[in-house]
Design a protein around this motif. Structure first.
Motif, PDB file in Angstrom:
ATOM      1  N   UNK A 244      11.603  54.025 112.928  1.00  0.00           N
ATOM      2  CA  UNK A 244      12.673  55.004 113.184  1.00  0.00           C
ATOM      3  C   UNK A 244      13.992  54.619 112.524  1.00  0.00           C
ATOM      4  N   UNK A 245      14.078  53.403 112.036  1.00  0.00           N
ATOM      5  CA  UNK A 245      15.273  52.907 111.353  1.00  0.00           C
ATOM      6  C   UNK A 245      15.223  53.350 109.897  1.00  0.00           C
TER       7      UNK A 245
ATOM      8  N   UNK B 144      26.433  45.117 119.062  1.00  0.00           N
ATOM      9  CA  UNK B 144      26.315  46.427 119.680  1.00  0.00           C
ATOM     10  C   UNK B 144      25.985  47.550 118.715  1.00  0.00           C
ATOM     11  N   UNK B 145      26.026  47.283 117.425  1.00  0.00           N
ATOM     12  CA  UNK B 145      25.669  48.327 116.464  1.00  0.00           C
ATOM     13  C   UNK B 145      24.191  48.644 116.601  1.00  0.00           C
ATOM     14  N   UNK B 146      23.899  49.915 116.493  1.00  0.00           N
ATOM     15  CA  UNK B 146      22.517  50.343 116.649  1.00  0.00           C
ATOM     16  C   UNK B 146      21.617  49.622 115.648  1.00  0.00           C
ATOM     17  N   UNK B 147      20.489  49.141 116.117  1.00  0.00           N
ATOM     18  CA  UNK B 147      19.429  48.478 115.380  1.00  0.00           C
ATOM     19  C   UNK B 147      19.678  46.993 115.114  1.00  0.00           C
ATOM     20  N   UNK B 148      20.900  46.510 115.214  1.00  0.00           N
ATOM     21  CA  UNK B 148      21.191  45.121 114.858  1.00  0.00           C
ATOM     22  C   UNK B 148      20.382  44.135 115.692  1.00  0.00           C
ATOM     23  N   UNK B 149      20.416  44.285 116.993  1.00  0.00           N
ATOM     24  CA  UNK B 149      19.672  43.375 117.869  1.00  0.00           C
ATOM     25  C   UNK B 149      18.182  43.416 117.602  1.00  0.00           C
TER      26      UNK B 149
ATOM     27  N   UNK C 166      19.098  50.341 107.479  1.00  0.00           N
ATOM     28  CA  UNK C 166      18.561  48.982 107.403  1.00  0.00           C
ATOM     29  C   UNK C 166      19.284  48.188 106.319  1.00  0.00           C
ATOM     30  N   UNK C 167      19.514  48.817 105.180  1.00  0.00           N
ATOM     31  CA  UNK C 167      20.253  48.155 104.095  1.00  0.00           C
ATOM     32  C   UNK C 167      21.654  47.772 104.559  1.00  0.00           C
ATOM     33  N   UNK C 168      22.343  48.685 105.236  1.00  0.00           N
ATOM     34  CA  UNK C 168      23.701  48.406 105.739  1.00  0.00           C
ATOM     35  C   UNK C 168      23.693  47.248 106.723  1.00  0.00           C
TER      36      UNK C 168
END
Length: 107
Positions: free
Chosen positions: A46-47, A19-24, A52-54
């Motif tokens: 947009x990421x 559910x974390x933003x961008x993960x999926x 992205x590193x995290x």
């Protein structure tokens, strides 16, 4: 759904991670094969590089993504899905199809 009253800790942690933003979206991008950091960033502009590193570190810690260093000159680093990551990626296809069918009316 049966059993929702007593969620297992594993289920809760899985939904928290996914559910974390961008993960999926990162996992979805890696389904097509190994990518360099810059490739992932160009596909998802947009990421931010910081986020992205995290996310890549989190996915690596959870055994979903493998960071592969290629000893060439200059040294290259690629990210690829592990077996665990590919298994998770299987659920993203139906989500993508759902999005194509239902989300276009919102944009």
């Amino acid at each position: 759904m049966e059993g929702q009253e007593n969620l297992q800790p594993e289920v809760e942690k899985s939904f928290e991670l996914i559910g974390k933003r961008w993960t999926g979206l990162i996992i979805y991008v890696l389904l097509s094969g190994p990518k360099r950091f810059s490739e992932i960033h160009s596909i998802i502009p947009d990421l931010s590089k910081r986020v992205l590193t995290e996310r890549m570190k989190e996915l690596e810690e959870h055994g979903i993504v493998l960071r592969h260093v290629i000893p060439t000159r200059p040294v290259r680093t690629e990210y690829l899905l592990t077996k665990k990551g590919h298994e998770l990626g299987k659920i993203l296809g139906p989500i993508s199809q759902w999005a194509t069918n239902w989300m276009k009316e919102n944009y």
